[in-house]
Enzyme design. Structure first.
Site, mmCIF file in Angstrom:
data_model
loop_
_atom_site.group_PDB
_atom_site.id
_atom_site.type_symbol
_atom_site.label_atom_id
_atom_site.label_comp_id
_atom_site.label_asym_id
_atom_site.label_seq_id
_atom_site.Cartn_x
_atom_site.Cartn_y
_atom_site.Cartn_z
ATOM 1 N N GLY A 116 68.807 2.162 12.588
ATOM 2 C CA GLY A 116 69.269 2.917 13.744
ATOM 3 C C GLY A 116 68.225 3.059 14.837
ATOM 4 O O GLY A 116 68.429 3.779 15.815
ATOM 5 N N LYS A 133 59.622 4.337 32.197
ATOM 6 C CA LYS A 133 58.789 5.478 31.803
ATOM 7 C C LYS A 133 57.422 5.420 32.472
ATOM 8 O O LYS A 133 56.877 6.451 32.889
ATOM 9 C CB LYS A 133 58.665 5.520 30.274
ATOM 10 C CG LYS A 133 60.001 5.813 29.590
ATOM 11 C CD LYS A 133 59.917 5.625 28.084
ATOM 12 C CE LYS A 133 61.263 5.942 27.425
ATOM 13 N NZ LYS A 133 61.281 5.570 25.987
#
EC number: 1.1.1.3
Lengths: 350, 350
Positions: free
Chosen positions: B208, B226
């Site tokens: 995941g 970012k």
């Protein structure tokens, strides 16, 4: 904008570095900080006392030569008159950075007490007054509507106490593990590289990392005070110094160090505390063999670090310098910033 | 004490986690935070719209089952009416956590703009609106006397932007290097352990950590946004996304990874920016072979980290989670804490 009057108690490396910072950038209010700083008093065992409520030029104070004293200046004297300066000068903030006995906390503890009782904020780099008299001094500060700040007592200027109170608010901190002494960490690193402890200590002394008597660094008592301060602040404890179990690295076997390295990890002197389900706190200092992927295993040389264990974020780790005169002077500045925050939050804008 | 009305735009994992936190601990004002939180509106592509200025019980909203919607509740509807809710609900704070196109920033950018124009504070986890429209939105917020906060756009709840604005104040940040994407860091770690990139990516997907299409993670575009956000906030830049030079790890040679490991170090995908003497900023994303003693070399798995280079403290490094629903919900809470700080500093105590 506000200008704070400050008194520097002790004019050694750290407070001299703060005076340099004030001279270079913080005498006038800046947009970044929102306030300026004016030195109105300096005391020092060697230099005596200088009090001038109109402001002392940092450059002039810094230029006093070794063997000289403050007697020649208006408001100056060769006598060391800490009590009068702390109680009677116009200082809003007393910056306490003397050399202090870690067992009695003196003379720093008296300096802190006088200041708080006189309604002056305190910023100190000394662990002793915090570890020994923290609850008393926090209460005294509350009673007099002032702040008692001591960021520099843990990781010098690397935010540790303030990381928690400023940038980790709303989290429940359940424990922490830290590398809280650069000297012992440097020694362990050199031992990992193959040096004997004696040779590693000698190198640390030559580099200025270790005192002539390295007992407090290697024996764990320096770390123990920091663990106690952190545990009380961050975990809400009420530990005394005796509540921290302490094992240093002074008797550590070189073979144990090699073994940890061979396994891909490292032995570190870890100061740690955990809050148990019943609210009690276990606090300790001891050498621990860390696996290579532990957040603290790779902290090298004189760098310090703390891994905070939290409920919502898991582990958050901060690392940076744990000593140094400018680095520790920044801790004093961070304390003054927090004092200013509190003043502004109380509605005292000006 | 204050209770803030909040509108949740998007009711996926992150805002659901925030609703759970509100239900469990933050609905009533607490001593730790000094305020409480009341949900007055929720919108979601699947669930529709629920607006109730008297307050929505988080437990009831969380219990709506997959395939259901909010139509049955007073003030509820199966229609998604973001614009009306943002503009007309009694929310003090709009919490924006939708899925957003990183190229256009929509629909999050419109949500943010509507909220700020309506005089509502905004907290968002979306990088797009910040990276694409940061200066516009900061100005809009200033013009309307509200805050535009986006801690969750960088390291989820691990303090990065707020570390600088809260706990590193007074320092001059000259640059930073970071591991800003957990997926690529996990993949690089598995490659260091001997896996092929394809196998490492497959494992990341199974755990995941990686999307079905891992392009944004491996190609560096996620990190680039970012870096841009950090460079503009922390270094005072005015970069656009195109100003960040980007090289991902998608074509990285397994042999290069092994070579770095054999040398005692590691290859990491590093997002970095430096302010030059002339004020210009160099910003980049690229795989870098770090020596073993570099502060970022040992950051493992999905953990993220940023090393800030400063004038007074040298390098200060923070590490922690860079993703996760509860972790990112904490970033929203940290934003709300900052909004409350600003309100109290402006004198709006209540």
């Amino acid at each position: 904008m506000q200008t704070y009057n400050i008194a520097l108690i002790g004019f050694g490396g750290v407070n001299r570095a703060l005076a340099e910072l004030i001279q270079e950038r913080f005498s006038e209010p800046t947009e970044a900080l929102g306030f300026g700083l004016r030195i109105v008093a300096i005391t020092d065992l060697q230099l005596g006392t200088w009090q001038n409520d109109d402001g002392i030029d940092p450059a002039v104070a810094l230029a006093v030569e070794r063997g000289g004293n403050f007697a020649a200046f208006p408001g100056g004297s060769a006598d060391v008159d800490n009590e009068r300066v702390i109680k009677e000068s116009s200082a809003d903030i007393v910056v306490e950075a003397t050399f202090t006995n870690p067992t009695t906390g003196e003379p720093a503890a008296s300096h802190v007490r006088w200041a708080l009782e006189a309604g002056k904020h305190v910023s100190t780099t000394n662990k002793g007054p915090v570890a020994l008299f923290g609850p008393e001094f926090r209460q005294l500060a509350d009673d007099h509507g002032v702040r008692f700040e001591y960021e520099g007592s843990v990781l010098s200027g690397t935010p540790s106490l303030k990381l928690v109170t400023q940038s980790l608010r709303g989290l429940n901190i359940t424990g922490f593990e830290g590398i809280l002494n650069g000297t012992s960490n440097f020694v362990l690193g050199q031992m990992a590289a193959g040096l004997s402890m004696a040779d590693a200590v000698r190198e640390a002394q030559e580099l200025g990392y270790a005192e002539a008597d390295p007992t407090a660094d290697l024996g764990g008592s320096d770390v123990a005070l920091k663990v106690q301060i952190l545990a009380n602040d961050v975990l809400g404890g009420s530990l005394t110094p005796a509540d921290v179990s302490v094992q240093g690295i002074q008797d550590l076997d070189a073979a144990a160090v090699s073994e940890a390295v061979a396994a891909g990890g490292a032995i570190k002197l870890i100061g740690a505390a955990t809050r148990n389900a019943d609210g009690s706190i276990d606090a300790s200092v001891r050498p621990v063999a860390l696996a290579g992927d532990h957040a603290l295993a790779s902290i090298q040389g004189a760098t310090n670090a703390i891994a905070f264990h939290t409920d919502l974020l898991g582990t958050v780790t901060i690392s940076g310098p744990g000593a140094g005169r400018i680095e520790t002077a920044y801790a004093l500045l961070a304390d003054i910033i927090a004092i200013d925050d509190a003043r502004r939050l109380a509605g005292g804008t000006s």
